[in-house]
Structures are given as structure tokens and as C-alpha cells.
Scaffold this motif. Structure first.
Motif, PDB file in Angstrom:
ATOM      1  N   GLY A  29       0.932  -1.248  -0.124  1.00 41.83           N
ATOM      2  CA  GLY A  29      -0.009   0.015  -0.018  1.00 41.83           C
ATOM      3  C   GLY A  29       0.793   1.327   0.069  1.00 41.83           C
ATOM      4  O   GLY A  29       0.345   2.249  -0.701  1.00 41.83           O
ATOM      5  N   LEU A  30       1.929   1.544   0.641  1.00 41.51           N
ATOM      6  CA  LEU A  30       2.785   2.375   0.751  1.00 41.51           C
ATOM      7  C   LEU A  30       3.559   2.494  -0.550  1.00 41.51           C
ATOM      8  O   LEU A  30       3.758   3.771  -0.863  1.00 41.51           O
ATOM      9  N   MET A  31       4.090   1.691  -1.007  1.00 47.16           N
ATOM     10  CA  MET A  31       4.586   1.583  -2.413  1.00 47.16           C
ATOM     11  C   MET A  31       3.659   2.169  -3.539  1.00 47.16           C
ATOM     12  O   MET A  31       3.903   2.759  -4.467  1.00 47.16           O
ATOM     13  N   LEU A  32       2.446   1.853  -3.404  1.00 43.52           N
ATOM     14  CA  LEU A  32       1.466   2.424  -4.384  1.00 43.52           C
ATOM     15  C   LEU A  32       0.895   3.604  -4.208  1.00 43.52           C
ATOM     16  O   LEU A  32       0.517   4.412  -5.033  1.00 43.52           O
ATOM     17  N   TRP A  33       1.134   4.033  -2.867  1.00 42.71           N
ATOM     18  CA  TRP A  33       0.676   5.726  -2.388  1.00 42.71           C
ATOM     19  C   TRP A  33       1.435   6.472  -3.166  1.00 42.71           C
ATOM     20  O   TRP A  33       2.775   6.776  -3.344  1.00 42.71           O
ATOM     21  N   PRO A  34       0.831   7.526  -4.011  1.00 35.19           N
ATOM     22  CA  PRO A  34       1.500   8.488  -4.678  1.00 35.19           C
ATOM     23  C   PRO A  34       2.341   9.403  -3.839  1.00 35.19           C
ATOM     24  O   PRO A  34       1.772   9.957  -2.660  1.00 35.19           O
ATOM     25  N   SER A  35       3.618   9.941  -4.143  1.00 32.91           N
ATOM     26  CA  SER A  35       4.420  10.734  -3.211  1.00 32.91           C
ATOM     27  C   SER A  35       4.184  12.023  -3.393  1.00 32.91           C
ATOM     28  O   SER A  35       3.657  12.478  -4.516  1.00 32.91           O
ATOM     29  N   GLY A  36       4.492  12.792  -2.356  1.00 27.93           N
ATOM     30  CA  GLY A  36       3.919  14.225  -2.585  1.00 27.93           C
ATOM     31  C   GLY A  36       5.135  15.093  -3.363  1.00 27.93           C
ATOM     32  O   GLY A  36       5.090  16.219  -3.613  1.00 27.93           O
ATOM     33  N   GLU A  37       6.233  14.450  -3.659  1.00 28.79           N
ATOM     34  CA  GLU A  37       7.258  15.032  -4.467  1.00 28.79           C
ATOM     35  C   GLU A  37       7.020  15.561  -5.644  1.00 28.79           C
ATOM     36  O   GLU A  37       7.305  16.639  -6.105  1.00 28.79           O
ATOM     37  N   GLU A  38       6.361  14.609  -6.527  1.00 28.95           N
ATOM     38  CA  GLU A  38       6.020  14.985  -7.815  1.00 28.95           C
ATOM     39  C   GLU A  38       5.037  16.364  -8.007  1.00 28.95           C
ATOM     40  O   GLU A  38       5.141  17.083  -8.629  1.00 28.95           O
ATOM     41  N   SER A  39       4.103  16.201  -7.055  1.00 26.90           N
ATOM     42  CA  SER A  39       3.024  16.961  -6.943  1.00 26.90           C
ATOM     43  C   SER A  39       3.850  18.331  -6.770  1.00 26.90           C
ATOM     44  O   SER A  39       3.431  19.498  -7.168  1.00 26.90           O
ATOM     45  N   ALA A  40       4.770  18.589  -5.730  1.00 25.69           N
ATOM     46  CA  ALA A  40       5.249  19.657  -5.352  1.00 25.69           C
ATOM     47  C   ALA A  40       6.057  20.295  -6.319  1.00 25.69           C
ATOM     48  O   ALA A  40       6.033  21.356  -6.605  1.00 25.69           O
ATOM     49  N   ASP A  41       6.801  19.322  -7.381  1.00 25.09           N
ATOM     50  CA  ASP A  41       7.461  19.911  -8.205  1.00 25.09           C
ATOM     51  C   ASP A  41       6.568  20.466  -9.593  1.00 25.09           C
ATOM     52  O   ASP A  41       6.966  21.414 -10.099  1.00 25.09           O
ATOM     53  N   THR A  42       5.517  19.611  -9.704  1.00 23.57           N
ATOM     54  CA  THR A  42       4.653  20.188 -10.912  1.00 23.57           C
ATOM     55  C   THR A  42       4.059  21.399 -10.136  1.00 23.57           C
ATOM     56  O   THR A  42       3.860  22.446 -10.872  1.00 23.57           O
ATOM     57  N   SER A  43       3.546  21.731  -9.044  1.00 26.63           N
ATOM     58  CA  SER A  43       3.001  23.092  -8.619  1.00 26.63           C
ATOM     59  C   SER A  43       4.072  24.242  -8.743  1.00 26.63           C
ATOM     60  O   SER A  43       3.943  25.382  -9.003  1.00 26.63           O
ATOM     61  N   GLU A  44       5.301  23.657  -8.344  1.00 26.58           N
ATOM     62  CA  GLU A  44       6.560  24.748  -8.309  1.00 26.58           C
ATOM     63  C   GLU A  44       6.758  25.290  -9.653  1.00 26.58           C
ATOM     64  O   GLU A  44       6.808  26.391 -10.172  1.00 26.58           O
TER      65      GLU A  44
END
Length: 172
Positions: A29-44
Motif C-alpha cells: 500500500g505504501l509503495m502504491l501511495w503517490p508521493s508528494g514530491e512529484e506534485s510539489a515539483d509540478t506546482s512549483e
């Protein structure tokens, strides 16, 4: 040899290995959970693009106003309006970090929950053309001086600049 599945035996195995199965399920479940890093890079990246677009409008408008003010001070030009068209907007060159085959944008912490990219270079917008409407635009001598001034200020060639007479007469 044939294995026979017994419901009692299955319950016993589940009870015996329930914690192992729980840990495995949690890990998957943790491996499939989307990480917040990609969304942070995208929003930046989106923030950088929005900031660049906003500053482009401000930069071009400011340049138009400054040029109109300077040109109107020239003898015989009179009241002036300048319109600039842009081929490409402001471009930001961001610092990158190369780790083997992977290239990442450098992001620094700017406070408790803020992150900022590191800008190495900011490339000014490329101008495509200019229109100058001035009261003295009907006079060939004034037109030539305005053309030379706009060429010097913008780097545009003469065929990219149009000078027209405004409604204010010849400006003399």
C-alpha cells in the motif's frame, strides 16, 4: 500427490501469519501511495510559469510606456503610443543537478513549508514587431528619427517597425 485444502487448516495458517500478511499489505500500500514530491515539483513549475507570464505582460507594458514617453520628447513627434508584439516570453533557465542518467531541478527550502527553484538565467522576451502611432508620423524626417530610435531600443529591423501618423496632426 494431491493437496487438499481444508478450511480449518486455512484459518489456522491465516491466524499464524496474520502479522506477516498485514506488514506485507501495508508495504504494498505504501509503495502504491503517490508521493508528494512529484506534485510539489509540478506546482512549483506551474508557479514559475505563471510568474513568468505575469512578468512578461508587466515587462512589455512597462517597455511600451517608457518608449512612448521617450519618443514623445523628441522634436516634432508629439503625443505617442507604442504597441509591441512578442514572439516568445521570458524564459527562465533553472539550476539542475545531474546524478548519473537522472537530471533534477534544484529546489531550495525558503522557510518552514516553502520551496523555491534556483534561477541561473532569465532570458528577456523576444520582440516580433512594433507599432508607433505619433502626431508627427506623417513627416518623413520625424518618421526616420522615430524608426532609428525604435531600432536602437528594441533591436528590431526596419521592416518589423511600423510608424503611423496619429490624429493629433503633424506635431509641429
Amino acid at each position: 500427490m494431491r493437496l487438499k485444502w481444508d478450511a480449518e487448516k486455512g484459518k489456522e495458517l491465516l491466524k499464524r501469519y496474520q502479522y506477516v500478511l498485514l506488514v506485507l499489505a501495508l508495504g504494498v500500500g505504501l509503495m502504491l501511495w503517490p508521493s508528494g514530491e512529484e506534485s510539489a515539483d509540478t506546482s512549483e513549475a506551474e508557479t514559475t510559469v505563471r510568474t513568468a507570464e505575469t512578468s512578461l505582460d508587466d515587462t512589455v507594458t512597462d517597455l511600451e510606456q517608457r518608449m512612448a514617453q521617450a519618443l514623445s520628447q523628441m522634436q516634432g513627434v508629439g503625443e505617442t503610443t507604442v504597441v509591441l508584439t512578442v514572439r516568445s516570453g521570458t524564459q527562465l533557465v533553472l539550476a539542475t543537478d545531474e546524478n548519473g542518467d537522472k537530471t533534477e531541478t534544484v529546489i531550495v527550502s525558503a522557510g518552514s513549508s516553502q520551496q523555491e527553484t534556483v534561477t541561473v538565467q532569465e532570458i528577456a522576451p523576444q520582440l516580433q514587431g512594433a507599432l508607433v502611432v505619433c502626431a508627427g508620423g506623417g513627416d518623413p524626417e520625424v518618421k526616420l528619427r522615430v524608426l532609428q530610435a525604435v531600432e536602437a531600443l528594441t533591436g528590431l529591423s526596419a521592416n518589423q517597425i511600423s510608424i503611423c501618423e496619429g490624429t493629433g496632426g503633424n506635431g509641429k
